[in-house]
Design a protein around this motif. Structure first.
Motif, PDB file in Angstrom:
ATOM      1  N   GLN A  46       2.553   6.024  -2.877  1.00 51.87           N
ATOM      2  CA  GLN A  46       3.603   6.960  -3.297  1.00 51.87           C
ATOM      3  C   GLN A  46       3.540   7.196  -4.801  1.00 51.87           C
ATOM      4  O   GLN A  46       3.639   8.331  -5.272  1.00 51.87           O
ATOM      5  N   ARG A  47       3.357   6.116  -5.564  1.00 53.82           N
ATOM      6  CA  ARG A  47       3.339   6.241  -7.016  1.00 53.82           C
ATOM      7  C   ARG A  47       2.082   6.966  -7.502  1.00 53.82           C
ATOM      8  O   ARG A  47       2.084   7.547  -8.591  1.00 53.82           O
ATOM      9  N   CYS A  48       1.012   6.908  -6.714  1.00 52.10           N
ATOM     10  CA  CYS A  48      -0.238   7.593  -7.076  1.00 52.10           C
ATOM     11  C   CYS A  48      -0.329   8.982  -6.465  1.00 52.10           C
ATOM     12  O   CYS A  48      -1.352   9.665  -6.621  1.00 52.10           O
ATOM     13  N   ASN A  49       0.722   9.381  -5.733  1.00 49.02           N
ATOM     14  CA  ASN A  49       0.753  10.699  -5.090  1.00 49.02           C
ATOM     15  C   ASN A  49      -0.431  10.898  -4.155  1.00 49.02           C
ATOM     16  O   ASN A  49      -1.088  11.941  -4.160  1.00 49.02           O
ATOM     17  N   MET A  50      -0.725   9.857  -3.367  1.00 48.23           N
ATOM     18  CA  MET A  50      -1.763   9.962  -2.342  1.00 48.23           C
ATOM     19  C   MET A  50      -1.225   9.355  -1.060  1.00 48.23           C
ATOM     20  O   MET A  50      -0.214   8.623  -1.075  1.00 48.23           O
ATOM     21  N   SER A  51      -1.888   9.638   0.057  1.00 44.27           N
ATOM     22  CA  SER A  51      -1.412   9.095   1.334  1.00 44.27           C
ATOM     23  C   SER A  51      -1.768   7.612   1.444  1.00 44.27           C
ATOM     24  O   SER A  51      -2.736   7.142   0.829  1.00 44.27           O
ATOM     25  N   GLN A  52      -0.974   6.898   2.256  1.00 44.88           N
ATOM     26  CA  GLN A  52      -1.266   5.478   2.484  1.00 44.88           C
ATOM     27  C   GLN A  52      -2.603   5.314   3.180  1.00 44.88           C
ATOM     28  O   GLN A  52      -3.334   4.356   2.931  1.00 44.88           O
TER      29      GLN A  52
ATOM     30  N   GLN B  16       0.833  -1.205   0.000  1.00 38.87           N
ATOM     31  CA  GLN B  16       0.000   0.000   0.000  1.00 38.87           C
ATOM     32  C   GLN B  16       0.868   1.255   0.000  1.00 38.87           C
ATOM     33  O   GLN B  16       0.555   2.228  -0.693  1.00 38.87           O
ATOM     34  N   VAL B  17       1.947   1.220   0.762  1.00 34.85           N
ATOM     35  CA  VAL B  17       2.824   2.396   0.862  1.00 34.85           C
ATOM     36  C   VAL B  17       3.417   2.737  -0.501  1.00 34.85           C
ATOM     37  O   VAL B  17       3.397   3.896  -0.942  1.00 34.85           O
ATOM     38  N   ARG B  18       3.937   1.685  -1.207  1.00 32.38           N
ATOM     39  CA  ARG B  18       4.571   1.929  -2.490  1.00 32.38           C
ATOM     40  C   ARG B  18       3.554   2.417  -3.533  1.00 32.38           C
ATOM     41  O   ARG B  18       3.824   3.351  -4.294  1.00 32.38           O
ATOM     42  N   LEU B  19       2.366   1.789  -3.574  1.00 28.87           N
ATOM     43  CA  LEU B  19       1.350   2.213  -4.535  1.00 28.87           C
ATOM     44  C   LEU B  19       0.886   3.630  -4.241  1.00 28.87           C
ATOM     45  O   LEU B  19       0.703   4.440  -5.155  1.00 28.87           O
TER      46      LEU B  19
END
Length: 277
Positions: A35-41, A30-33
């Motif tokens: 980050q790539r989507c520019n949203m918070s975990q 979740q953290v990596r996705l």
């Protein structure tokens, strides 16, 4: 995906599950996705558990980052659109009481600033005489007196000058004989009278107009955030910005050819006179 009203309530949970399973299949945390989507975990977690409904833009971004297949994109985007659509059955409204529906409408009207009504079949309760309101409820079950009273109470919102109202009515909507001839003339006179309010625009679409598409559903757009569409058996509520924008575009297309002001009032006077003759 075929539209099935009974599945609308399930679509949010299925959407959340589908996005979660796609992420796990790709092997991203979740953290990596996030980050790539520019949203918070936290936001992504809420989306995947169904606590928060993502926008269609969010869903498209997640699918693009996850490199979903065209078939997966089509399926998940269909779920996302359903998640932004609500079905309100007319039978359910009858069970809970039609006056409750009037309270819901009053709430929508109080929150909105710019309201647009497209009326191809009948006059809306906001513009109706007491006789017309009563007649329009004739097909509803149970005691309709409280519902009629609530409809008439809602008309006070027209005099709130912090709001603007635009009504587009087809000739059929105005002239459909809901009442006896004299009462229909009075109803048409009311439309002409209300058109003088500074914050109310009443536009007419005569049958003679041939350069536009034939009108279909009754719909209302509240600001640019929500659209309700009426059918015989209930109503659809669209909250996706693309659906709202599509209905605004349809409204504006009809608005460009509608008659307003003195032109509309002259036509209303002609129709009222026809009922009186």
């Amino acid at each position: 995906m075929t539209f099935q009203p009974e599945k609308l309530g399930q679509s949010k949970a299925v959407l959340a599950s589908s996005l979660r399973e796609l992420r796990k299949r790709v092997g991203l945390s979740q953290v990596r996705l996030a980050q790539r989507c520019n949203m918070s975990q936290t936001t992504l977690s809420n989306i995947e558990t169904g606590r928060v409904g993502p926008s269609l833009v969010d869903v498209e971004l997640i699918l693009r980052v996850l490199k979903a297949s065209p078939a997966e994109v089509a399926e998940v985007m269909s779920l996302a659109r359903l998640a932004h659509t609500e079905w309100q059955s007319k039978r359910a409204s009858w069970r809970t009481g039609l006056e409750k529906r009037q309270a819901e409408l009053a709430g929508l009207e109080s929150e909105a600033t710019v309201l647009r009504y497209f009326l191809p079949a009948m006059v809306t309760g906001l513009l109706a005489t007491p006789e017309y309101v009563k007649a329009s409820l004739s097909g509803s079950p149970g005691d309709k007196s409280l519902t009629a009273a609530r409809k008439l109470e809602r008309q006070a919102v027209l005099y709130d000058t912090t709001k603007s109202f635009s009504f587009l009515l087809t000739e059929q909507a105005v002239r459909w004989p809901v009442l006896h001839r004299a009462a229909m003339a009075v109803q048409i006179d009311r439309l002409a009278s209300l058109s003088h309010l500074p914050n109310v625009r009443i536009g007419l679409l005569p049958i003679a107009l041939t350069e536009v598409r034939g009108p279909m559903n009754t719909f209302t757009v509240y600001d640019q955030r929500l659209t309700t569409v009426e059918t015989f058996t209930g109503r659809l509520v669209f909250q996706d910005s693309r659906d709202v924008a599509a209905h605004l575009s349809i409204f504006e297309a009809y608005e460009q050819v509608a008659l307003f002001g003195e032109d509309a009032r002259c036509l209303l006077a002609e129709w009222a006179s026809a009922f009186r003759s």
